[in-house]
Motif scaffolding. Structure first.
Motif, PDB file in Angstrom:
ATOM      1  N   PHE A  86       0.833  -1.209   0.000  1.00 19.16           N
ATOM      2  CA  PHE A  86       0.000   0.000   0.000  1.00 19.16           C
ATOM      3  C   PHE A  86       0.865   1.256   0.000  1.00 19.16           C
ATOM      4  O   PHE A  86       1.814   1.384   0.785  1.00 19.16           O
ATOM      5  N   PHE A  87       0.476   2.233  -0.863  1.00 18.47           N
ATOM      6  CA  PHE A  87       1.104   3.552  -0.898  1.00 18.47           C
ATOM      7  C   PHE A  87       0.053   4.623  -0.590  1.00 18.47           C
ATOM      8  O   PHE A  87      -1.005   4.663  -1.210  1.00 18.47           O
ATOM      9  N   TYR A  88       0.356   5.481   0.359  1.00 21.87           N
ATOM     10  CA  TYR A  88      -0.564   6.550   0.768  1.00 21.87           C
ATOM     11  C   TYR A  88      -0.453   7.748  -0.169  1.00 21.87           C
ATOM     12  O   TYR A  88       0.485   7.875  -0.962  1.00 21.87           O
ATOM     13  N   GLY A  89      -1.431   8.647  -0.035  1.00 25.45           N
ATOM     14  CA  GLY A  89      -1.427   9.878  -0.799  1.00 25.45           C
ATOM     15  C   GLY A  89      -0.767  11.021  -0.038  1.00 25.45           C
ATOM     16  O   GLY A  89      -0.169  10.834   1.015  1.00 25.45           O
ATOM     17  N   GLY A  90      -0.901  12.222  -0.584  1.00 28.56           N
ATOM     18  CA  GLY A  90      -0.278  13.400   0.011  1.00 28.56           C
ATOM     19  C   GLY A  90       0.333  14.302  -1.042  1.00 28.56           C
ATOM     20  O   GLY A  90       1.183  15.139  -0.738  1.00 28.56           O
ATOM     21  N   ASN A  91      -0.112  14.131  -2.308  1.00 33.94           N
ATOM     22  CA  ASN A  91       0.321  14.993  -3.404  1.00 33.94           C
ATOM     23  C   ASN A  91       1.825  14.925  -3.641  1.00 33.94           C
ATOM     24  O   ASN A  91       2.422  15.878  -4.133  1.00 33.94           O
ATOM     25  N   TRP A  92       2.452  13.825  -3.249  1.00 29.24           N
ATOM     26  CA  TRP A  92       3.887  13.587  -3.411  1.00 29.24           C
ATOM     27  C   TRP A  92       4.737  14.580  -2.614  1.00 29.24           C
ATOM     28  O   TRP A  92       5.943  14.684  -2.839  1.00 29.24           O
ATOM     29  N   VAL A  93       4.114  15.292  -1.667  1.00 25.30           N
ATOM     30  CA  VAL A  93       4.865  16.251  -0.851  1.00 25.30           C
ATOM     31  C   VAL A  93       4.757  15.955   0.643  1.00 25.30           C
ATOM     32  O   VAL A  93       5.475  16.571   1.450  1.00 25.30           O
ATOM     33  N   SER A  94       3.876  15.035   1.035  1.00 24.29           N
ATOM     34  CA  SER A  94       3.707  14.748   2.460  1.00 24.29           C
ATOM     35  C   SER A  94       3.223  13.319   2.644  1.00 24.29           C
ATOM     36  O   SER A  94       2.776  12.670   1.693  1.00 24.29           O
ATOM     37  N   GLY A  95       3.296  12.858   3.894  1.00 17.73           N
ATOM     38  CA  GLY A  95       2.813  11.538   4.249  1.00 17.73           C
ATOM     39  C   GLY A  95       3.879  10.709   4.930  1.00 17.73           C
ATOM     40  O   GLY A  95       5.079  10.893   4.701  1.00 17.73           O
ATOM     41  N   GLN A  96       3.440   9.807   5.801  1.00 12.36           N
ATOM     42  CA  GLN A  96       4.356   8.870   6.454  1.00 12.36           C
ATOM     43  C   GLN A  96       3.581   7.613   6.810  1.00 12.36           C
ATOM     44  O   GLN A  96       2.394   7.653   7.108  1.00 12.36           O
ATOM     45  N   ARG A  97       4.277   6.503   6.779  1.00  8.82           N
ATOM     46  CA  ARG A  97       3.613   5.206   6.905  1.00  8.82           C
ATOM     47  C   ARG A  97       2.953   5.012   8.263  1.00  8.82           C
ATOM     48  O   ARG A  97       1.929   4.329   8.368  1.00  8.82           O
ATOM     49  N   ASP A  98       3.501   5.621   9.326  1.00  8.03           N
ATOM     50  CA  ASP A  98       2.909   5.454  10.658  1.00  8.03           C
ATOM     51  C   ASP A  98       1.465   5.935  10.694  1.00  8.03           C
ATOM     52  O   ASP A  98       0.655   5.425  11.477  1.00  8.03           O
ATOM     53  N   ASP A  99       1.127   6.919   9.861  1.00 11.08           N
ATOM     54  CA  ASP A  99      -0.233   7.454   9.854  1.00 11.08           C
ATOM     55  C   ASP A  99      -1.244   6.474   9.259  1.00 11.08           C
ATOM     56  O   ASP A  99      -2.454   6.679   9.404  1.00 11.08           O
ATOM     57  N   TYR A 100      -0.768   5.444   8.596  1.00  8.73           N
ATOM     58  CA  TYR A 100      -1.666   4.524   7.899  1.00  8.73           C
ATOM     59  C   TYR A 100      -1.629   3.120   8.493  1.00  8.73           C
ATOM     60  O   TYR A 100      -1.894   2.139   7.800  1.00  8.73           O
ATOM     61  N   ALA A 101      -1.365   3.074   9.793  1.00 11.08           N
ATOM     62  CA  ALA A 101      -1.424   1.780  10.477  1.00 11.08           C
ATOM     63  C   ALA A 101      -2.814   1.168  10.362  1.00 11.08           C
ATOM     64  O   ALA A 101      -2.958  -0.062  10.308  1.00 11.08           O
ATOM     65  N   THR A 114      -0.019  -7.257   4.706  1.00 13.63           N
ATOM     66  CA  THR A 114      -0.065  -5.896   4.164  1.00 13.63           C
ATOM     67  C   THR A 114       1.241  -5.168   4.428  1.00 13.63           C
ATOM     68  O   THR A 114       1.737  -5.152   5.556  1.00 13.63           O
ATOM     69  N   VAL A 115       1.788  -4.580   3.385  1.00 13.53           N
ATOM     70  CA  VAL A 115       3.026  -3.806   3.456  1.00 13.53           C
ATOM     71  C   VAL A 115       2.669  -2.340   3.252  1.00 13.53           C
ATOM     72  O   VAL A 115       2.085  -1.974   2.224  1.00 13.53           O
ATOM     73  N   VAL A 116       2.975  -1.496   4.240  1.00  8.91           N
ATOM     74  CA  VAL A 116       2.737  -0.052   4.128  1.00  8.91           C
ATOM     75  C   VAL A 116       4.094   0.614   3.990  1.00  8.91           C
ATOM     76  O   VAL A 116       4.928   0.538   4.898  1.00  8.91           O
ATOM     77  N   ALA A 117       4.331   1.247   2.850  1.00 10.85           N
ATOM     78  CA  ALA A 117       5.666   1.728   2.504  1.00 10.85           C
ATOM     79  C   ALA A 117       5.732   3.247   2.447  1.00 10.85           C
ATOM     80  O   ALA A 117       4.826   3.905   1.928  1.00 10.85           O
ATOM     81  N   ASP A 118       6.817   3.799   2.970  1.00  7.50           N
ATOM     82  CA  ASP A 118       7.175   5.187   2.705  1.00  7.50           C
ATOM     83  C   ASP A 118       7.846   5.272   1.337  1.00  7.50           C
ATOM     84  O   ASP A 118       8.311   4.268   0.781  1.00  7.50           O
ATOM     85  N   TYR A 119       7.942   6.489   0.820  1.00  4.01           N
ATOM     86  CA  TYR A 119       8.692   6.745  -0.405  1.00  4.01           C
ATOM     87  C   TYR A 119       9.161   8.182  -0.368  1.00  4.01           C
ATOM     88  O   TYR A 119       8.623   9.024   0.371  1.00  4.01           O
ATOM     89  N   ARG A 120      10.188   8.494  -1.133  1.00  3.55           N
ATOM     90  CA  ARG A 120      10.738   9.843  -1.115  1.00  3.55           C
ATOM     91  C   ARG A 120       9.753  10.849  -1.722  1.00  3.55           C
ATOM     92  O   ARG A 120       8.992  10.511  -2.627  1.00  3.55           O
TER      93      ARG A 120
END
Length: 317
Positions: A86-101, A114-120
């Protein structure tokens, strides 16, 4: 009494939603109100060298781990669970995986690793560097799934908003997984929630520098990469999304996939917005839409690679 309890719950639900959305940290509230239950979390696993290249794995508690965490497992595990990255949203400028537990807990509680991943993010990187991260995370899941009770032959990628774009590009544009020695054929399917798949010219001023506006590459658009080899898709959107046009994006991508005889399912929900669509996976907001039910049903019902290939070959004859 059961009917009275349901009535009270329905009357109280809007008030609960208002409290959640008014909270200082709505995502933290959703996490707090979505119980972990019999779900095991392994946090802070590196899929790359950078601090934003880490992920968390959520697995049903009944699944036994195999081998040493962080080392590749076997590619087959009898009775193993399907795997969703799973990849979260945030307009490619914000977000962190802890918020999507709450995503990891909800899907794992349905029997899905389920894998919740951060990205640059921008401004550290611009397009297409976050797609390199997304492909790396998917490749990591493919190689390590069996350790956590997952079946790498039943691998899915999923995202919301900007994360749905990432998922779409990994699934539709072969370049990103090719860099990891893989192809989109390793995916049993992908799931996009309120994703931007066809958004040129870019109107959002925050998004413009992420995609090198005004020199945005045309091939940055997922809809341009649809082919007969594209993996099956489940596309979900809020009918009244005022941030990402559901018809231009979800609807048109679904049409393009069908034109190539790629299996696709569409869902449009009435009581959610762009943001509450992802929130409806959390326990307190599930009354808004059957998002969790639809995603879990899609993943759990997906055919094996062999059956899927046979069905698609028959459809083209």
């Amino acid at each position: 009494m059961p009917r009275l309890s349901r009535t009270i719950a329905m009357l109280a639900a809007p008030a609960l939603l208002a409290l959640v959305l008014a909270a200082c940290s709505p995502l933290a509230t959703l996490n707090a109100l979505t119980p972990a239950g019999d779900v095991q979390r392994t946090a802070g696993l590196a899929y790359g060298d950078g601090p934003r290249q880490q992920l968390d794995v959520y697995r049903p508690g009944k699944l036994a781990m195999r081998g040493t965490p962080g080392t590749p497992g076997a590619l087959q595990a009898p009775g193993a669970a399907p795997v969703v990255v799973f990849f979260y949203g945030g307009n490619w400028v914000s977000g962190q995986r802890d918020d999507y537990a709450f995503i990891g807990r909800a899907l794992a509680a349905r029997g899905i690793v389920t894998v919740v991943a951060d990205y640059r993010l921008y401004p550290q990187v611009r397009y297409p560097d976050f797609l390199t991260d997304a492909a790396q995370a998917v490749a990591w899941a493919r190689r390590h799934a069996a350790q956590y009770g997952g079946d790498p032959q039943r691998l899915f990628v999923m995202g919301h908003s900007a994360g749905a774009y990432n998922a779409a590009m990994v699934a539709l544009d072969p370049r990103w997984l090719a860099a990891q020695g893989m192809t989109p054929a390793v995916l049993r399917g992908w799931i996009g929630l309120a994703g931007p798949y066809d958004f040129l010219p870019i109107e959002n001023t925050t998004t413009r520098p992420v995609f090198h506006f005004p020199d945005t590459p045309p091939d940055s658009q997922p809809i341009r990469h649809v082919s007969p080899q594209s993996p099956p898709a489940l596309l979900i959107a809020a009918r009244s999304d005022d941030l990402v046009d559901p018809q231009r994006n979800t609807g048109h991508l679904a049409q393009a996939l069908r034109a190539q005889q790629v299996p696709v399912q569409e869902r449009y929900y009435d009581r959610v917005s762009h943001t509450t669509l992802i929130g409806s996976i959390a326990a307190p907001l599930r009354w808004l839409a059957p998002t969790l039910d639809d995603v879990a049903a899609y993943v759990l019902a997906a055919p094996t690679a062999q059956a899927q290939g046979g069905e698609r070959s028959a459809a083209r004859r």
